[in-house]
Write a protein that holds these residues in place. Structure first.
Motif, PDB file in Angstrom:
ATOM      1  N   PHE A  33       1.065  -1.533  -0.352  1.00 32.23           N
ATOM      2  CA  PHE A  33       0.107  -0.415  -0.318  1.00 32.23           C
ATOM      3  C   PHE A  33       1.083   0.965  -0.176  1.00 32.23           C
ATOM      4  CE2 PHE A  33      -2.749  -3.506   2.048  1.00 32.23           C
ATOM      5  CZ  PHE A  33      -3.829  -3.223   1.602  1.00 32.23           C
ATOM      6  N   ALA A  34       0.167   2.134  -0.481  1.00 29.05           N
ATOM      7  CA  ALA A  34       1.344   3.786  -0.820  1.00 29.05           C
ATOM      8  C   ALA A  34       0.054   4.266  -1.244  1.00 29.05           C
ATOM      9  CB  ALA A  34       2.054   3.280  -1.440  1.00 29.05           C
ATOM     10  N   PRO A  35       0.260   5.878  -0.230  1.00 30.56           N
ATOM     11  CA  PRO A  35      -0.395   7.456  -0.389  1.00 30.56           C
ATOM     12  C   PRO A  35      -0.514   8.056  -1.165  1.00 30.56           C
ATOM     13  CG  PRO A  35       1.301   7.518   0.857  1.00 30.56           C
ATOM     14  CD  PRO A  35       1.473   5.855   1.087  1.00 30.56           C
ATOM     15  N   ILE A  36      -1.195   8.183  -1.507  1.00 26.02           N
ATOM     16  CA  ILE A  36      -1.210   8.961  -2.802  1.00 26.02           C
ATOM     17  C   ILE A  36      -2.159  10.228  -2.680  1.00 26.02           C
ATOM     18  CG2 ILE A  36      -3.046   7.791  -4.366  1.00 26.02           C
ATOM     19  CD1 ILE A  36      -0.523   8.706  -6.506  1.00 26.02           C
ATOM     20  N   VAL A  37      -1.856  12.130  -3.514  1.00 26.82           N
ATOM     21  CA  VAL A  37      -2.204  12.634  -3.104  1.00 26.82           C
ATOM     22  C   VAL A  37      -3.051  12.668  -4.525  1.00 26.82           C
ATOM     23  CG1 VAL A  37      -2.384  15.681  -2.842  1.00 26.82           C
ATOM     24  CG2 VAL A  37      -0.959  13.934  -1.492  1.00 26.82           C
ATOM     25  N   VAL A  38      -4.088  13.614  -4.573  1.00 27.85           N
ATOM     26  CA  VAL A  38      -4.722  13.698  -6.123  1.00 27.85           C
ATOM     27  C   VAL A  38      -4.085  15.289  -6.302  1.00 27.85           C
ATOM     28  CG1 VAL A  38      -7.551  14.374  -7.541  1.00 27.85           C
ATOM     29  CG2 VAL A  38      -6.903  12.518  -5.707  1.00 27.85           C
ATOM     30  N   ASP A  39      -3.493  15.654  -7.521  1.00 26.19           N
ATOM     31  CA  ASP A  39      -3.549  15.971  -8.528  1.00 26.19           C
ATOM     32  C   ASP A  39      -4.842  17.075  -9.405  1.00 26.19           C
ATOM     33  OD1 ASP A  39      -1.864  18.775  -8.373  1.00 26.19           O
ATOM     34  OD2 ASP A  39      -0.299  17.555  -9.621  1.00 26.19           O
ATOM     35  N   GLY A  40      -5.126  18.313  -8.800  1.00 29.58           N
ATOM     36  CA  GLY A  40      -5.352  18.585 -10.265  1.00 29.58           C
ATOM     37  C   GLY A  40      -7.415  18.297 -10.384  1.00 29.58           C
ATOM     38  N   PRO A  41      -7.913  18.603 -11.075  1.00 29.17           N
ATOM     39  CA  PRO A  41      -9.783  18.036 -11.735  1.00 29.17           C
ATOM     40  C   PRO A  41      -9.751  17.098 -12.836  1.00 29.17           C
ATOM     41  CG  PRO A  41      -9.448  20.058 -12.963  1.00 29.17           C
ATOM     42  CD  PRO A  41      -7.736  19.519 -12.410  1.00 29.17           C
ATOM     43  N   SER A  42      -8.937  16.299 -13.077  1.00 29.38           N
ATOM     44  CA  SER A  42      -9.579  15.028 -13.739  1.00 29.38           C
ATOM     45  C   SER A  42     -10.142  14.011 -13.846  1.00 29.38           C
ATOM     46  CB  SER A  42      -8.133  14.534 -14.705  1.00 29.38           C
ATOM     47  OG  SER A  42      -7.542  13.621 -13.708  1.00 29.38           O
ATOM     48  N   MET A  43     -10.342  13.884 -12.236  1.00 28.14           N
ATOM     49  CA  MET A  43     -11.687  12.778 -12.026  1.00 28.14           C
ATOM     50  C   MET A  43     -12.656  13.582 -11.011  1.00 28.14           C
ATOM     51  SD  MET A  43     -10.098   9.977 -13.137  1.00 28.14           S
ATOM     52  CE  MET A  43     -11.597   9.158 -11.632  1.00 28.14           C
ATOM     53  N   MET A  44     -12.959  14.905 -10.986  1.00 31.42           N
ATOM     54  CA  MET A  44     -13.764  15.768 -10.661  1.00 31.42           C
ATOM     55  C   MET A  44     -15.519  14.824 -11.309  1.00 31.42           C
ATOM     56  SD  MET A  44     -13.315  17.905  -8.130  1.00 31.42           S
ATOM     57  CE  MET A  44     -14.424  19.232  -8.445  1.00 31.42           C
ATOM     58  N   PRO A  45     -16.742  14.970 -10.693  1.00 31.69           N
ATOM     59  CA  PRO A  45     -16.524  15.011  -9.022  1.00 31.69           C
ATOM     60  C   PRO A  45     -16.293  13.731  -7.878  1.00 31.69           C
ATOM     61  CG  PRO A  45     -19.275  14.400 -10.459  1.00 31.69           C
ATOM     62  CD  PRO A  45     -17.594  14.431 -11.514  1.00 31.69           C
ATOM     63  N   THR A  46     -15.830  12.577  -8.728  1.00 35.31           N
ATOM     64  CA  THR A  46     -15.749  11.852  -7.633  1.00 35.31           C
ATOM     65  C   THR A  46     -13.961  12.173  -6.869  1.00 35.31           C
ATOM     66  OG1 THR A  46     -15.723  10.304  -9.473  1.00 35.31           O
ATOM     67  CG2 THR A  46     -15.056   8.535  -8.257  1.00 35.31           C
ATOM     68  N   LEU A  47     -13.319  12.722  -7.725  1.00 35.99           N
ATOM     69  CA  LEU A  47     -12.026  12.861  -6.885  1.00 35.99           C
ATOM     70  C   LEU A  47     -12.062  14.102  -6.679  1.00 35.99           C
ATOM     71  CD1 LEU A  47      -9.755   9.910  -7.563  1.00 35.99           C
ATOM     72  CD2 LEU A  47     -10.922  10.035  -5.929  1.00 35.99           C
ATOM     73  N   HIS A  48     -10.850  15.143  -5.614  1.00 35.47           N
ATOM     74  CA  HIS A  48     -11.161  16.354  -5.739  1.00 35.47           C
ATOM     75  C   HIS A  48      -9.539  16.562  -5.925  1.00 35.47           C
ATOM     76  CE1 HIS A  48     -15.310  16.932  -4.052  1.00 35.47           C
ATOM     77  NE2 HIS A  48     -15.407  17.304  -4.965  1.00 35.47           N
ATOM     78  N   ASP A  49      -9.113  17.722  -6.407  1.00 30.02           N
ATOM     79  CA  ASP A  49      -7.853  17.898  -5.749  1.00 30.02           C
ATOM     80  C   ASP A  49      -7.578  18.099  -4.574  1.00 30.02           C
ATOM     81  OD1 ASP A  49      -4.982  19.009  -6.722  1.00 30.02           O
ATOM     82  OD2 ASP A  49      -6.114  21.288  -6.482  1.00 30.02           O
ATOM     83  N   GLY A  50      -6.446  17.286  -3.990  1.00 30.57           N
ATOM     84  CA  GLY A  50      -5.760  17.471  -2.523  1.00 30.57           C
ATOM     85  C   GLY A  50      -5.976  15.981  -1.619  1.00 30.57           C
ATOM     86  N   ASP A  51      -7.517  15.441  -2.866  1.00 31.16           N
ATOM     87  CA  ASP A  51      -8.104  14.042  -1.747  1.00 31.16           C
ATOM     88  C   ASP A  51      -6.807  13.098  -1.822  1.00 31.16           C
ATOM     89  OD1 ASP A  51     -10.184  15.129  -2.212  1.00 31.16           O
ATOM     90  OD2 ASP A  51     -10.964  13.514  -3.555  1.00 31.16           O
ATOM     91  N   GLN A  52      -6.297  12.624   0.131  1.00 26.31           N
ATOM     92  CA  GLN A  52      -5.656  11.810   0.012  1.00 26.31           C
ATOM     93  C   GLN A  52      -6.367  10.000   0.131  1.00 26.31           C
ATOM     94  OE1 GLN A  52      -2.887  12.695   2.813  1.00 26.31           O
ATOM     95  NE2 GLN A  52      -2.939  15.324   2.757  1.00 26.31           N
ATOM     96  N   MET A  53      -5.739   9.489  -0.796  1.00 26.28           N
ATOM     97  CA  MET A  53      -5.857   7.911  -0.562  1.00 26.28           C
ATOM     98  C   MET A  53      -4.941   7.183  -0.724  1.00 26.28           C
ATOM     99  SD  MET A  53      -8.571   8.359  -4.783  1.00 26.28           S
ATOM    100  CE  MET A  53      -8.866   7.264  -4.457  1.00 26.28           C
TER     101      MET A  53
END
Length: 186
Positions: A33-53
Protein backbone atom coordinates in the motif's frame (compact mmCIF):
# COMPACT_ATOMS: atom_id res chain seq x y z
CA UNK A 1 27.45 -4.39 36.76
CA UNK A 2 24.21 -6.37 36.37
CA UNK A 3 22.22 -3.13 36.14
CA UNK A 4 24.39 -1.90 33.26
CA UNK A 5 23.92 -5.17 31.32
CA UNK A 6 20.17 -4.98 31.82
CA UNK A 7 20.07 -1.39 30.57
CA UNK A 8 22.20 -2.31 27.54
CA UNK A 9 19.94 -5.30 26.81
CA UNK A 10 16.83 -3.11 27.09
CA UNK A 11 18.32 -0.52 24.74
CA UNK A 12 19.25 -3.27 22.25
CA UNK A 13 15.68 -4.66 22.40
CA UNK A 14 14.30 -1.20 21.58
CA UNK A 15 16.66 -0.81 18.62
CA UNK A 16 15.66 -4.26 17.29
CA UNK A 17 11.94 -3.43 17.67
CA UNK A 18 12.38 -0.11 15.84
CA UNK A 19 14.36 -1.75 13.02
CA UNK A 20 11.67 -4.42 12.60
CA UNK A 21 8.95 -1.72 12.59
CA UNK A 22 10.79 0.37 9.99
CA UNK A 23 11.46 -2.75 7.90
CA UNK A 24 7.78 -3.74 7.96
CA UNK A 25 6.73 -0.17 7.12
CA UNK A 26 9.16 -0.16 4.19
CA UNK A 27 7.87 -3.50 2.86
CA UNK A 28 4.23 -2.42 3.22
CA UNK A 29 4.93 0.92 1.51
CA UNK A 30 6.99 -0.59 -1.33
CA UNK A 31 4.95 -3.66 -2.14
CA UNK A 32 1.46 -3.46 -0.62
CA UNK A 33 0.00 0.00 0.00
CA UNK A 34 1.08 3.59 -0.61
CA UNK A 35 -0.46 7.01 -0.12
CA UNK A 36 -1.15 9.30 -3.08
CA UNK A 37 -2.52 12.83 -3.35
CA UNK A 38 -4.93 13.73 -6.16
CA UNK A 39 -3.40 16.52 -8.22
CA UNK A 40 -5.83 18.49 -10.38
CA UNK A 41 -9.47 18.33 -11.45
CA UNK A 42 -9.35 15.47 -13.99
CA UNK A 43 -11.35 13.05 -11.81
CA UNK A 44 -14.02 15.51 -10.64
CA UNK A 45 -16.67 15.01 -9.34
CA UNK A 46 -15.48 11.63 -7.97
CA UNK A 47 -12.12 12.86 -6.69
CA UNK A 48 -11.18 16.39 -5.73
CA UNK A 49 -7.82 18.13 -5.99
CA UNK A 50 -5.94 17.41 -2.75
CA UNK A 51 -7.83 14.24 -1.80
CA UNK A 52 -5.45 11.82 -0.14
CA UNK A 53 -5.91 8.16 -1.00
CA UNK A 54 -4.43 4.72 -0.43
CA UNK A 55 -3.14 2.76 -3.44
CA UNK A 56 -3.44 -1.02 -3.25
CA UNK A 57 -0.29 -2.18 -5.07
CA UNK A 58 -0.80 -5.95 -4.89
CA UNK A 59 -4.36 -6.40 -6.15
CA UNK A 60 -3.29 -6.58 -9.81
CA UNK A 61 -0.59 -9.12 -9.02
CA UNK A 62 -3.38 -11.64 -8.41
CA UNK A 63 -6.18 -10.18 -10.55
CA UNK A 64 -6.77 -8.11 -13.69
CA UNK A 65 -8.26 -4.60 -13.69
CA UNK A 66 -12.04 -4.41 -14.01
CA UNK A 67 -14.00 -1.84 -15.95
CA UNK A 68 -14.46 1.35 -13.93
CA UNK A 69 -11.63 0.60 -11.44
CA UNK A 70 -9.85 3.80 -10.44
CA UNK A 71 -6.15 3.18 -10.95
CA UNK A 72 -2.84 4.92 -10.46
CA UNK A 73 -0.27 4.53 -13.22
CA UNK A 74 3.10 5.91 -14.26
CA UNK A 75 2.34 8.48 -16.97
CA UNK A 76 6.04 9.39 -17.10
CA UNK A 77 9.15 8.75 -15.03
CA UNK A 78 8.27 11.76 -12.87
CA UNK A 79 4.46 11.72 -12.81
CA UNK A 80 1.72 9.32 -11.76
CA UNK A 81 -1.88 9.79 -12.95
CA UNK A 82 -5.19 8.68 -11.45
CA UNK A 83 -7.82 7.66 -14.01
CA UNK A 84 -10.70 5.23 -14.48
CA UNK A 85 -10.38 2.01 -16.50
CA UNK A 86 -12.89 2.15 -19.36
CA UNK A 87 -11.66 -0.37 -21.94
CA UNK A 88 -10.16 -3.81 -21.37
CA UNK A 89 -8.02 -6.05 -23.60
CA UNK A 90 -9.80 -7.32 -26.71
CA UNK A 91 -12.47 -4.59 -26.65
CA UNK A 92 -13.35 -1.80 -29.06
CA UNK A 93 -14.22 1.51 -27.36
CA UNK A 94 -15.93 4.59 -28.70
CA UNK A 95 -17.97 7.52 -27.41
CA UNK A 96 -20.71 9.00 -29.57
CA UNK A 97 -22.92 11.84 -28.32
CA UNK A 98 -21.74 11.31 -24.71
CA UNK A 99 -22.62 7.61 -24.79
CA UNK A 100 -19.93 5.01 -24.14
CA UNK A 101 -19.98 1.98 -26.43
CA UNK A 102 -17.94 -1.15 -25.76
CA UNK A 103 -17.93 -3.54 -28.74
CA UNK A 104 -20.97 -1.67 -30.10
CA UNK A 105 -23.00 -2.09 -26.88
CA UNK A 106 -24.09 0.95 -24.86
CA UNK A 107 -22.51 1.05 -21.37
CA UNK A 108 -23.90 3.26 -18.61
CA UNK A 109 -21.39 5.42 -16.73
CA UNK A 110 -23.22 6.01 -13.45
CA UNK A 111 -20.29 7.88 -11.87
CA UNK A 112 -20.51 10.80 -14.33
CA UNK A 113 -22.34 13.79 -12.92
CA UNK A 114 -25.72 14.52 -14.41
CA UNK A 115 -27.85 17.64 -14.07
CA UNK A 116 -31.41 17.67 -15.36
CA UNK A 117 -30.68 14.31 -17.01
CA UNK A 118 -27.78 15.71 -19.05
CA UNK A 119 -24.09 15.04 -18.56
CA UNK A 120 -22.32 18.16 -17.34
CA UNK A 121 -18.99 16.60 -18.23
CA UNK A 122 -19.08 16.25 -21.98
CA UNK A 123 -16.95 13.68 -23.74
CA UNK A 124 -15.94 14.64 -27.25
CA UNK A 125 -16.71 11.85 -29.68
CA UNK A 126 -13.83 9.46 -30.25
CA UNK A 127 -13.13 5.95 -31.40
CA UNK A 128 -10.26 3.64 -30.48
CA UNK A 129 -8.90 3.99 -34.02
CA UNK A 130 -8.50 7.77 -33.50
CA UNK A 131 -6.31 7.42 -30.41
CA UNK A 132 -2.52 7.18 -30.39
CA UNK A 133 -1.61 3.74 -31.73
CA UNK A 134 -4.68 3.56 -33.99
CA UNK A 135 -5.75 0.15 -32.66
CA UNK A 136 -8.92 -1.63 -33.75
CA UNK A 137 -9.16 -3.44 -30.40
CA UNK A 138 -7.26 -2.93 -27.15
CA UNK A 139 -4.23 -5.25 -27.22
CA UNK A 140 -3.48 -7.77 -24.48
CA UNK A 141 -1.83 -6.31 -21.36
CA UNK A 142 -3.30 -2.83 -22.03
CA UNK A 143 -6.28 -0.79 -20.83
CA UNK A 144 -7.95 2.41 -21.96
CA UNK A 145 -8.38 5.01 -19.22
CA UNK A 146 -10.38 8.23 -19.00
CA UNK A 147 -10.76 10.88 -16.34
CA UNK A 148 -14.24 11.48 -14.95
CA UNK A 149 -13.90 15.17 -15.86
CA UNK A 150 -13.72 14.43 -19.57
CA UNK A 151 -13.38 18.08 -20.61
CA UNK A 152 -10.26 18.55 -18.47
CA UNK A 153 -8.36 15.26 -18.40
CA UNK A 154 -5.14 14.06 -19.95
CA UNK A 155 -5.96 10.40 -20.52
CA UNK A 156 -5.86 7.68 -23.19
CA UNK A 157 -7.32 10.10 -25.72
CA UNK A 158 -3.98 11.96 -25.65
CA UNK A 159 -1.39 9.60 -24.18
CA UNK A 160 -2.67 6.34 -25.65
CA UNK A 161 -3.38 3.02 -24.02
CA UNK A 162 -1.81 2.13 -20.67
CA UNK A 163 0.22 -1.06 -20.37
CA UNK A 164 -0.19 -3.25 -17.31
CA UNK A 165 3.49 -2.57 -16.54
CA UNK A 166 2.66 1.12 -16.01
CA UNK A 167 -0.07 0.41 -13.44
CA UNK A 168 0.94 1.06 -9.83
CA UNK A 169 -2.32 -0.19 -8.34
CA UNK A 170 -5.98 0.32 -7.61
CA UNK A 171 -7.28 3.06 -5.37
CA UNK A 172 -10.66 3.19 -3.72
CA UNK A 173 -10.22 4.81 -0.29
CA UNK A 174 -10.14 8.55 0.35
CA UNK A 175 -8.78 9.04 3.88
CA UNK A 176 -8.23 12.81 3.90
CA UNK A 177 -9.77 15.34 4.27
CA UNK A 178 -11.95 13.74 6.93
CA UNK A 179 -15.17 15.22 5.57
CA UNK A 180 -14.52 13.38 2.26
CA UNK A 181 -13.47 10.07 3.83
CA UNK A 182 -15.14 7.36 1.75
CA UNK A 183 -14.62 4.38 -0.48
CA UNK A 184 -15.25 4.91 -4.16
CA UNK A 185 -16.45 2.38 -6.64
CA UNK A 186 -18.52 2.65 -9.77
Amino acid sequence: MEKRKKKKSEWFDWVKALLVAFGLAFIIRMFLFAPIVVDGPSMMPTLHDGDQMIVNKFTYLIDEPDRFDVIVFHASAQKDFIKRVIGLPGEHVEVIDNVLYIDGEKVEETFLEKKDGLYQTLTNDFSLENLPGEYEVIPEEHVLVLGDNRGNSTDSRMIGLISMDQIVGKTSLIYWPLDRMQTIGE
